[in-house]
Design a protein around this motif. Structure first.
Motif, short mmCIF file in Angstrom:
data_model
loop_
_atom_site.label_atom_id
_atom_site.label_comp_id
_atom_site.label_asym_id
_atom_site.label_seq_id
_atom_site.Cartn_x
_atom_site.Cartn_y
_atom_site.Cartn_z
N TRP A 1 1.65 3.52 -10.62
CA TRP A 1 1.19 3.09 -9.30
C TRP A 1 0.48 4.22 -8.59
O TRP A 1 0.92 5.36 -8.69
CB TRP A 1 2.38 2.64 -8.46
CG TRP A 1 2.84 1.25 -8.72
CD1 TRP A 1 2.49 0.43 -9.75
CD2 TRP A 1 3.79 0.51 -7.92
NE1 TRP A 1 3.14 -0.77 -9.64
CE2 TRP A 1 3.94 -0.76 -8.53
CE3 TRP A 1 4.50 0.78 -6.76
CZ2 TRP A 1 4.78 -1.73 -8.01
CZ3 TRP A 1 5.34 -0.18 -6.24
CH2 TRP A 1 5.48 -1.43 -6.86
N PRO A 2 -0.58 3.94 -7.86
CA PRO A 2 -1.25 2.65 -7.81
C PRO A 2 -1.91 2.33 -9.16
O PRO A 2 -2.42 3.22 -9.84
CB PRO A 2 -2.29 2.81 -6.70
CG PRO A 2 -2.44 4.26 -6.49
CD PRO A 2 -1.22 4.94 -7.00
N GLY A 3 -1.92 1.04 -9.51
CA GLY A 3 -2.50 0.63 -10.78
C GLY A 3 -2.15 -0.79 -11.12
O GLY A 3 -1.38 -1.46 -10.40
N PRO A 4 -2.68 -1.28 -12.24
CA PRO A 4 -2.54 -2.71 -12.60
C PRO A 4 -1.21 -3.04 -13.28
O PRO A 4 -1.17 -3.56 -14.39
CB PRO A 4 -3.73 -2.95 -13.53
CG PRO A 4 -3.95 -1.63 -14.19
CD PRO A 4 -3.62 -0.59 -13.15
N LEU A 5 -0.12 -2.71 -12.61
CA LEU A 5 1.22 -3.01 -13.12
C LEU A 5 2.03 -3.71 -12.04
O LEU A 5 2.21 -3.17 -10.94
CB LEU A 5 1.94 -1.75 -13.57
CG LEU A 5 3.34 -1.98 -14.16
CD1 LEU A 5 3.24 -2.69 -15.50
CD2 LEU A 5 4.11 -0.68 -14.30
N THR A 6 2.53 -4.90 -12.35
CA THR A 6 3.38 -5.67 -11.45
C THR A 6 4.80 -5.66 -11.98
O THR A 6 5.03 -5.95 -13.16
CB THR A 6 2.88 -7.12 -11.32
OG1 THR A 6 1.60 -7.11 -10.70
CG2 THR A 6 3.85 -7.97 -10.51
N LEU A 7 5.77 -5.32 -11.11
CA LEU A 7 7.18 -5.33 -11.49
C LEU A 7 7.87 -6.52 -10.82
O LEU A 7 7.73 -6.71 -9.61
CB LEU A 7 7.87 -4.04 -11.07
CG LEU A 7 7.52 -2.80 -11.89
CD1 LEU A 7 6.33 -2.08 -11.31
CD2 LEU A 7 8.71 -1.86 -11.97
N SER B 1 0.81 -1.22 0.00
CA SER B 1 0.00 0.00 0.00
C SER B 1 0.84 1.26 0.00
O SER B 1 0.31 2.36 -0.23
CB SER B 1 -0.94 0.01 1.21
OG SER B 1 -0.23 -0.10 2.42
N LYS B 2 2.16 1.12 0.24
CA LYS B 2 3.07 2.27 0.25
C LYS B 2 4.39 1.85 -0.40
O LYS B 2 4.87 0.73 -0.18
CB LYS B 2 3.33 2.77 1.67
CG LYS B 2 2.08 3.23 2.41
CD LYS B 2 2.41 3.66 3.83
CE LYS B 2 1.18 4.16 4.56
NZ LYS B 2 0.16 3.09 4.74
N GLN B 3 4.99 2.76 -1.17
CA GLN B 3 6.22 2.41 -1.88
C GLN B 3 7.36 2.07 -0.94
O GLN B 3 8.21 1.23 -1.26
CB GLN B 3 6.64 3.55 -2.82
CG GLN B 3 5.85 3.58 -4.13
CD GLN B 3 6.56 4.38 -5.22
OE1 GLN B 3 7.79 4.42 -5.28
NE2 GLN B 3 5.78 5.01 -6.09
N ASN B 4 7.39 2.68 0.25
CA ASN B 4 8.51 2.40 1.15
C ASN B 4 8.49 0.97 1.69
O ASN B 4 9.47 0.51 2.27
CB ASN B 4 8.58 3.42 2.29
CG ASN B 4 7.35 3.42 3.19
OD1 ASN B 4 6.51 2.51 3.13
ND2 ASN B 4 7.24 4.46 4.01
N GLN B 5 7.39 0.26 1.49
CA GLN B 5 7.36 -1.15 1.88
C GLN B 5 8.28 -2.00 1.01
O GLN B 5 8.66 -3.12 1.39
CB GLN B 5 5.92 -1.69 1.79
CG GLN B 5 4.98 -1.12 2.85
CD GLN B 5 3.55 -1.53 2.64
OE1 GLN B 5 2.97 -1.28 1.59
NE2 GLN B 5 2.95 -2.17 3.64
N THR C 1 -2.94 -1.79 4.62
CA THR C 1 -2.46 -0.95 5.72
C THR C 1 -2.95 -1.48 7.06
O THR C 1 -2.20 -1.52 8.05
CB THR C 1 -2.93 0.50 5.51
OG1 THR C 1 -2.38 1.01 4.29
CG2 THR C 1 -2.48 1.39 6.66
N ALA C 2 -4.22 -1.91 7.11
CA ALA C 2 -4.78 -2.44 8.36
C ALA C 2 -4.07 -3.73 8.78
O ALA C 2 -3.85 -3.96 9.98
CB ALA C 2 -6.28 -2.69 8.20
#
Length: 350
Positions: A93-99, A69-73, A134-135
């Motif tokens: 991002w956010p969006g339907p793209l997986t790297l 949910s966050k880029q720093n993850q 996040t939760a």
């Protein structure tokens, strides 16, 4: 099986906190994304990830995509982020793209990566998904929330049809939007983007960020002994229960005539027949369930409708299906990829 509603804003927050606590404690929960519904588990918890594989009946060498949910993850998941990868994240991002990126050893359950030294990561463009991650306070490994090989679910009802009694719960966030899974890419050392699975972000969109975007040769068929680098590369997926073939050709009237002949022959054999066509085909297919994918000029309609239509064939107990193909441009590339997989490679050009 628990069912939480995230549709009403005044109750969604409490529902997502409760569902997040289930995930944090090692449970598995289905939730909506902008593409399809995913089946989430703490990506660091091997027992939880194994429960996902068991619930789906998924082959063990098929890697899972990790949702954040966050880029720093990313800092605790991948070894490095290349400048082009960062640019892609900033754009899509956010969006339907997986790297697909090099994974930090020991950061995730080895079941997530299926023994590979890389992991696919994405940030979904859905407020319910982002709030749930996040939760839960952990990265979620989340394949599509269906039995392996079946059409992916785009509603909570689809999930319940496939997985009731097999998972801890479902977060109902309404219908998914895009309708086909994320595009999976890998950035090569020479700066090329390699598309491992076409999806909601098109090749044309990727070309606005990079000069070279190519399709992985494995998209045309992967040898049985080859370990897939991304979900959807190796096995028959998205399939209805009946047999299915894709029919294409330059002239729609010729395609329709061929389909008529095949359907009549199938009905003579006692088959229950169905056709999956585009709006431009106004043929009356006598004795067949006729479902449409929308207009050929708007492939995004086909993407959003495809899995629901395949499930409708199942509900009608259709045993023989013919599907019209479309141009492999824009989202049409993802639509044809899913049709080809659903048909088990049965493809006829007339």
């Amino acid at each position: 099986m628990q069912r939480w509603s995230a549709i009403e804003p005044n109750t969604a927050g409490a529902a997502l906190q409760e569902a997040g606590a289930v995930l944090a404690s090692g449970g598995i929960v289905a939730f909506p994304t902008e593409t399809v519904y995913g089946l989430g588990a703490d990506a660091r918890n091997t027992a939880a990830v194994e429960a996902v594989f068991a619930a789906k009946g998924r082959p063990s060498d098929n890697p899972l995509i990790v949702h954040i949910s966050k880029q720093n993850q990313l800092d605790s998941i991948v070894q490095r982020v290349l400048p082009l990868e960062q640019q892609l994240m900033n754009t899509f991002w956010p969006g339907p793209l997986t790297l697909v990126m090099p994974v930090i050893e020991g950061a995730l359950s080895p079941r997530v990566t299926a023994g590979l030294d890389t992991v696919g990561v994405r940030m979904p463009d859905h407020p319910v998904a982002l709030e749930l991650i996040t939760a839960a306070d952990c990265p979620l490994a989340a394949p599509s929330a269906n039995r392996s090989g079946r059409p992916s679910p785009t509603t909570a009802a689809h999930v319940a049809d496939d997985l009731a009694g097999r998972i801890n719960g479902i977060v109902d966030g309404g219908s998914a939007g895009v309708g086909v899974e994320s595009t999976v890419i890998q950035v090569e050392e020479d700066g090329r983007i390699l598309i491992l699975r076409p999806g909601g972000i098109t090749r044309e969109q990727l070309l606005t960020v990079a000069d070279r975007v190519e399709l992985d040769p494995a998209l045309s068929g992967v040898a049985a002994e080859t370990a897939p680098r991304a979900p959807g590369m190796k096995y028959t997926h998205y399939a209805p229960k009946g047999s299915m073939s894709i029919i294409t050709g330059e002239h729609m009237n010729k395609v329709a005539a061929f389909m008529q002949e095949q359907l009549i022959a199938a009905q003579t054999r006692g088959e229950r027949t169905g056709v999956l066509v585009f709006d431009e085909d106004n043929t009356v297919y006598e004795g067949s369930l006729r479902l449409t994918l929308g207009s050929l000029s708007r492939p995004e309609e086909a993407a959003s409708r495809l899995y629901g239509q395949l499930r409708e064939f199942d509900e009608a107990e259709i045993t023989f299906i013919l599907a019209q193909g479309c141009a492999e441009q824009g989202v049409g590339l993802a639509v044809m990829n899913r049709l080809y997989k659903a048909a088990g490679g049965q493809f006829i050009r007339v």
